[in-house]
Scaffold this motif. Structure first.
Motif, PDB file in Angstrom:
ATOM      1  N   GLN A  22     -31.808   0.231 -22.523  1.00 54.32           N
ATOM      2  CA  GLN A  22     -31.684  -1.318 -22.262  1.00 54.32           C
ATOM      3  C   GLN A  22     -30.335  -1.577 -21.743  1.00 54.32           C
ATOM      4  O   GLN A  22     -29.687  -2.441 -21.353  1.00 54.32           O
ATOM      5  CB  GLN A  22     -32.005  -2.262 -23.324  1.00 54.32           C
ATOM      6  N   MET A  23     -29.511  -0.141 -21.948  1.00 56.75           N
ATOM      7  CA  MET A  23     -28.063  -0.310 -21.829  1.00 56.75           C
ATOM      8  C   MET A  23     -27.669  -0.565 -20.277  1.00 56.75           C
ATOM      9  O   MET A  23     -26.614  -1.196 -19.683  1.00 56.75           O
ATOM     10  CB  MET A  23     -27.259   0.778 -22.143  1.00 56.75           C
ATOM     11  N   TYR A  24     -28.991  -0.358 -19.334  1.00 56.54           N
ATOM     12  CA  TYR A  24     -28.771  -0.430 -17.837  1.00 56.54           C
ATOM     13  C   TYR A  24     -28.634  -1.967 -17.623  1.00 56.54           C
ATOM     14  O   TYR A  24     -28.257  -2.603 -16.398  1.00 56.54           O
ATOM     15  CB  TYR A  24     -29.650   0.135 -17.208  1.00 56.54           C
ATOM     16  N   ARG A  25     -29.361  -2.897 -18.440  1.00 56.23           N
ATOM     17  CA  ARG A  25     -29.196  -4.239 -18.266  1.00 56.23           C
ATOM     18  C   ARG A  25     -27.960  -4.802 -18.370  1.00 56.23           C
ATOM     19  O   ARG A  25     -27.529  -5.811 -17.980  1.00 56.23           O
ATOM     20  CB  ARG A  25     -30.077  -5.103 -19.179  1.00 56.23           C
ATOM     21  N   THR A  28     -23.930  -4.453 -13.487  1.00 49.87           N
ATOM     22  CA  THR A  28     -23.985  -5.415 -12.405  1.00 49.87           C
ATOM     23  C   THR A  28     -25.309  -5.692 -11.932  1.00 49.87           C
ATOM     24  O   THR A  28     -25.589  -6.842 -11.900  1.00 49.87           O
ATOM     25  CB  THR A  28     -22.929  -5.053 -11.196  1.00 49.87           C
ATOM     26  N   LEU A  29     -26.028  -4.557 -11.723  1.00 51.61           N
ATOM     27  CA  LEU A  29     -27.435  -4.793 -11.090  1.00 51.61           C
ATOM     28  C   LEU A  29     -28.261  -5.518 -12.458  1.00 51.61           C
ATOM     29  O   LEU A  29     -29.061  -6.468 -11.858  1.00 51.61           O
ATOM     30  CB  LEU A  29     -27.884  -3.691 -10.710  1.00 51.61           C
ATOM     31  N   GLY A  30     -28.266  -4.987 -13.321  1.00 53.63           N
ATOM     32  CA  GLY A  30     -28.868  -5.657 -14.626  1.00 53.63           C
ATOM     33  C   GLY A  30     -28.511  -6.979 -14.668  1.00 53.63           C
ATOM     34  O   GLY A  30     -29.271  -7.939 -15.048  1.00 53.63           O
ATOM     35  N   VAL A  34     -30.983 -10.244 -14.368  1.00 54.47           N
ATOM     36  CA  VAL A  34     -31.357 -11.094 -15.628  1.00 54.47           C
ATOM     37  C   VAL A  34     -31.007 -12.578 -14.784  1.00 54.47           C
ATOM     38  O   VAL A  34     -31.875 -13.598 -15.463  1.00 54.47           O
ATOM     39  CB  VAL A  34     -30.439 -10.840 -16.759  1.00 54.47           C
ATOM     40  N   ASP A  35     -29.992 -12.714 -14.211  1.00 54.42           N
ATOM     41  CA  ASP A  35     -29.639 -14.165 -13.759  1.00 54.42           C
ATOM     42  C   ASP A  35     -30.638 -14.621 -12.864  1.00 54.42           C
ATOM     43  O   ASP A  35     -31.181 -15.827 -13.189  1.00 54.42           O
ATOM     44  CB  ASP A  35     -28.280 -14.063 -13.080  1.00 54.42           C
ATOM     45  N   ALA A  36     -31.274 -13.831 -12.169  1.00 52.14           N
ATOM     46  CA  ALA A  36     -32.317 -14.288 -10.979  1.00 52.14           C
ATOM     47  C   ALA A  36     -33.702 -14.542 -11.817  1.00 52.14           C
ATOM     48  O   ALA A  36     -34.239 -15.424 -11.442  1.00 52.14           O
ATOM     49  CB  ALA A  36     -32.725 -13.161 -10.048  1.00 52.14           C
ATOM     50  N   LEU A  37     -33.951 -13.958 -12.968  1.00 49.80           N
ATOM     51  CA  LEU A  37     -35.105 -14.076 -13.755  1.00 49.80           C
ATOM     52  C   LEU A  37     -34.936 -15.611 -14.525  1.00 49.80           C
ATOM     53  O   LEU A  37     -36.100 -16.102 -14.440  1.00 49.80           O
ATOM     54  CB  LEU A  37     -35.365 -12.752 -14.619  1.00 49.80           C
TER      55      LEU A  37
END
Length: 123
Positions: A22-25, A28-30, A34-37
């Motif tokens: 979960q560290m990839y969240r 910047t991409l993560g 999350v913002d889009a979701l």
């Protein structure tokens, strides 16, 4: 009592195996995902369960892609100011760090490196 301990241990193992990728969240991409979701939840186009499923797929895809598809190696040298290991997640805070691959290099005054130990099963 024995089955409770086994159940708790299995849940803890499951938590540890999921926590590291979960560290990839935090990338910047993560953050963008999350913002889009979150925007999709606000507009009621998806629910929280769908968001969690997408994030679990993202975690797995990032972990697999980075372990199987990235073959470049980078050497770095700097001053380690802080390091720690918690649940097989290493965190290093370094200063005056030089990075170099086969073709080029760059310098960073301060860098934080977060790395997970690869699971023994290769997942």
């Amino acid at each position: 009592m024995g089955s409770f301990k086994l159940s708790y241990y299995n849940e803890y193992k499951s938590y540890l195996s999921m926590a590291a990728p979960q560290m990839y969240r935090g990338t910047t991409l993560g953050h963008c995902l999350v913002d889009a979701l979150d925007e999709m939840i606000q507009s009621q186009r998806i629910n929280e369960t769908a968001k969690n499923q997408v994030l679990m797929n993202f975690d797995k895809a990032m972990s697999v892609s980075l372990s199987q598809k990235v073959k470049n190696k980078v050497n770095f040298k700097g001053n380690i100011k802080v390091y720690r290991n918690c649940d097989n997640v290493w965190t290093f805070l370094m200063t005056q760090t030089d990075f170099r691959d086969n073709t080029e290099g760059f310098h960073a005054d301060i860098v934080k490196i977060v790395a997970c130990e690869q699971s023994k099963s290769g997942n």
